[in-house]
Design a protein around this motif. Structure first.
Motif, PDB file in Angstrom:
ATOM      1  N   MET A   1     -45.400  85.148   2.396  1.00 13.05           N
ATOM      2  CA  MET A   1     -46.149  86.204   3.054  1.00 13.05           C
ATOM      3  C   MET A   1     -45.483  86.536   4.385  1.00 13.05           C
ATOM      4  N   ASN A   2     -45.260  87.794   4.638  1.00 11.25           N
ATOM      5  CA  ASN A   2     -44.662  88.211   5.897  1.00 11.25           C
ATOM      6  C   ASN A   2     -45.700  88.150   7.007  1.00 11.25           C
ATOM      7  N   ARG A   3     -45.299  87.605   8.140  1.00  9.32           N
ATOM      8  CA  ARG A   3     -46.189  87.552   9.297  1.00  9.32           C
ATOM      9  C   ARG A   3     -46.185  88.907   9.971  1.00  9.32           C
ATOM     10  N   LEU A   4     -47.356  89.291  10.457  1.00  7.94           N
ATOM     11  CA  LEU A   4     -47.464  90.526  11.215  1.00  7.94           C
ATOM     12  C   LEU A   4     -47.055  90.257  12.657  1.00  7.94           C
ATOM     13  N   PRO A   5     -46.545  91.280  13.335  1.00  3.06           N
ATOM     14  CA  PRO A   5     -46.168  91.082  14.741  1.00  3.06           C
ATOM     15  C   PRO A   5     -47.392  90.663  15.565  1.00  3.06           C
ATOM     16  N   ILE A   6     -47.128  89.891  16.603  1.00  2.00           N
ATOM     17  CA  ILE A   6     -48.208  89.468  17.491  1.00  2.00           C
ATOM     18  C   ILE A   6     -48.682  90.655  18.312  1.00  2.00           C
ATOM     19  N   HIS A   7     -49.982  90.843  18.367  1.00  2.00           N
ATOM     20  CA  HIS A   7     -50.588  91.880  19.189  1.00  2.00           C
ATOM     21  C   HIS A   7     -50.241  91.619  20.654  1.00  2.00           C
ATOM     22  N   GLU A   8     -50.031  92.659  21.394  1.00  2.00           N
ATOM     23  CA  GLU A   8     -49.648  92.547  22.808  1.00  2.00           C
ATOM     24  C   GLU A   8     -50.625  91.661  23.587  1.00  2.00           C
ATOM     25  N   ALA A   9     -51.907  91.732  23.271  1.00  2.00           N
ATOM     26  CA  ALA A   9     -52.912  90.937  23.989  1.00  2.00           C
ATOM     27  C   ALA A   9     -52.700  89.433  23.821  1.00  2.00           C
ATOM     28  N   ILE A  13     -50.741  83.733  24.828  1.00  2.00           N
ATOM     29  CA  ILE A  13     -51.001  82.537  24.021  1.00  2.00           C
ATOM     30  C   ILE A  13     -50.099  82.511  22.781  1.00  2.00           C
ATOM     31  N   ALA A  14     -49.020  83.273  22.831  1.00  2.00           N
ATOM     32  CA  ALA A  14     -48.082  83.334  21.702  1.00  2.00           C
ATOM     33  C   ALA A  14     -47.493  81.965  21.373  1.00  2.00           C
ATOM     34  N   PHE A  15     -47.467  81.056  22.348  1.00  2.00           N
ATOM     35  CA  PHE A  15     -46.945  79.707  22.110  1.00  2.00           C
ATOM     36  C   PHE A  15     -47.706  78.985  21.001  1.00  2.00           C
ATOM     37  N   LEU A  16     -48.922  79.419  20.696  1.00  2.00           N
ATOM     38  CA  LEU A  16     -49.719  78.780  19.643  1.00  2.00           C
ATOM     39  C   LEU A  16     -49.266  79.157  18.238  1.00  2.00           C
ATOM     40  N   GLU A  17     -48.664  80.324  18.074  1.00  2.00           N
ATOM     41  CA  GLU A  17     -48.381  80.827  16.734  1.00  2.00           C
ATOM     42  C   GLU A  17     -47.522  79.852  15.932  1.00  2.00           C
ATOM     43  N   GLY A  18     -47.913  79.671  14.676  1.00  2.00           N
ATOM     44  CA  GLY A  18     -47.132  78.843  13.771  1.00  2.00           C
ATOM     45  C   GLY A  18     -47.899  77.654  13.244  1.00  2.00           C
ATOM     46  N   LYS A  19     -47.155  76.779  12.583  1.00  2.00           N
ATOM     47  CA  LYS A  19     -47.705  75.566  11.979  1.00  2.00           C
ATOM     48  C   LYS A  19     -47.359  74.377  12.860  1.00  2.00           C
ATOM     49  N   TRP A  20     -48.374  73.589  13.180  1.00  2.00           N
ATOM     50  CA  TRP A  20     -48.239  72.387  14.006  1.00  2.00           C
ATOM     51  C   TRP A  20     -48.747  71.210  13.201  1.00  2.00           C
ATOM     52  N   ILE A  21     -48.060  70.063  13.307  1.00  2.00           N
ATOM     53  CA  ILE A  21     -48.441  68.921  12.475  1.00  2.00           C
ATOM     54  C   ILE A  21     -48.197  67.604  13.226  1.00  2.00           C
ATOM     55  N   THR A  22     -49.005  66.627  12.898  1.00  2.00           N
ATOM     56  CA  THR A  22     -48.771  65.265  13.374  1.00  2.00           C
ATOM     57  C   THR A  22     -47.973  64.550  12.297  1.00  2.00           C
ATOM     58  N   ASP A  23     -47.564  63.338  12.585  1.00  2.00           N
ATOM     59  CA  ASP A  23     -46.931  62.515  11.555  1.00  2.00           C
ATOM     60  C   ASP A  23     -47.347  61.067  11.770  1.00  2.00           C
ATOM     61  N   ASN A  24     -46.912  60.185  10.891  1.00  2.00           N
ATOM     62  CA  ASN A  24     -47.328  58.787  10.990  1.00  2.00           C
ATOM     63  C   ASN A  24     -46.792  58.083  12.229  1.00  2.00           C
ATOM     64  N   GLN A  51     -53.744  91.891  15.038  1.00  2.00           N
ATOM     65  CA  GLN A  51     -54.824  92.290  15.934  1.00  2.00           C
ATOM     66  C   GLN A  51     -54.820  91.336  17.124  1.00  2.00           C
ATOM     67  N   PRO A  52     -55.703  91.535  18.113  1.00  2.00           N
ATOM     68  CA  PRO A  52     -55.715  90.599  19.242  1.00  2.00           C
ATOM     69  C   PRO A  52     -56.399  89.279  18.868  1.00  2.00           C
ATOM     70  N   THR A  53     -56.064  88.778  17.677  1.00  2.00           N
ATOM     71  CA  THR A  53     -56.706  87.588  17.103  1.00  2.00           C
ATOM     72  C   THR A  53     -55.696  86.795  16.287  1.00  2.00           C
ATOM     73  N   PHE A  54     -55.762  85.474  16.385  1.00  2.00           N
ATOM     74  CA  PHE A  54     -55.051  84.589  15.470  1.00  2.00           C
ATOM     75  C   PHE A  54     -56.040  84.097  14.422  1.00  2.00           C
ATOM     76  N   ASN A  55     -55.601  84.029  13.165  1.00  2.00           N
ATOM     77  CA  ASN A  55     -56.327  83.248  12.164  1.00  2.00           C
ATOM     78  C   ASN A  55     -56.021  81.791  12.464  1.00  2.00           C
ATOM     79  N   TYR A  56     -56.995  80.906  12.232  1.00  2.00           N
ATOM     80  CA  TYR A  56     -56.818  79.485  12.522  1.00  2.00           C
ATOM     81  C   TYR A  56     -57.297  78.659  11.343  1.00  2.00           C
ATOM     82  N   LEU A  57     -56.543  77.618  11.015  1.00  2.00           N
ATOM     83  CA  LEU A  57     -56.931  76.668   9.981  1.00  2.00           C
ATOM     84  C   LEU A  57     -56.479  75.285  10.424  1.00  2.00           C
ATOM     85  N   ALA A  58     -57.380  74.318  10.336  1.00  2.00           N
ATOM     86  CA  ALA A  58     -57.052  72.925  10.654  1.00  2.00           C
ATOM     87  C   ALA A  58     -57.521  72.049   9.511  1.00  2.00           C
TER      88      ALA A  58
END
Length: 173
Positions: A1-9, A13-24, A51-58
């Protein structure tokens, strides 16, 4: 799936974009006065929807048994032209929260302004207040989550975790 550009707003907090994970080697730590301390692995995703929103999943899992432990989904929104952030979450165990706060110098501070609980079958104690902080530290993202409940009414640290960002080119296609 292609990511949409980050909204200017969202630029601040653009540093949050992407997948973050812990490990053992870097497990999350959970504690609270009413439970036995525990460790966990977790993956979080902040995805631009244009949009001026991130989808979030944890989603978190037990580090040795690999069994799911928790899941939450929602949206992080920023009011355009401000540093005001809202985080709307639905948790797998029947809780929804609205957390509001600010972003200053790559640190997001969020405090609950609304908490709703499923009334049927919800186990006690009930969560009555939350506080969360996201902070970039070099190539890592740190999150601290505090809560107050009907049995521990003062905000108390519950979760502390440090994530590493997963590069897009290392993700499965």
């Amino acid at each position: 799936m292609n990511r949409l550009p980050i909204h200017e707003a969202l630029k601040q907090i653009a540093f949050l974009e992407g997948k973050w994970i812990t490990d053992n080697n870097n497990l999350g730590l959970g504690k609270f006065p009413t439970i036995k301390p525990f460790t966990y692995c977790e993956e979080i995703n902040f995805t631009s929807i244009g949009q001026p929103t991130f989808n979030y999943l944890a989603q978190s899992w037990h580090p040795t048994l690999k069994k799911p432990m928790h899941r939450e989904t929602g949206f992080m929104k920023i009011i355009p032209g401000t540093n005001k952030v809202s985080f709307l979450l639905a948790h797998i165990f029947g809780l929804t929260t609205i957390e509001e706060g600010t972003v200053v110098d790559n640190v997001i501070h969020l405090k609950s302004t609304g908490i709703m609980r499923q009334t049927e079958g919800m186990k006690l104690p009930a969560v009555i207040e939350t506080y969360r902080e996201f902070k970039i530290n070099g190539n890592s993202l740190e999150q601290v989550f505090c809560m107050a409940t009907t049995t521990v009414p003062e905000l108390t640290e519950h979760l502390r975790v440090t994530y590493t960002k997963i590069a897009e080119d290392s993700e499965e296609k």
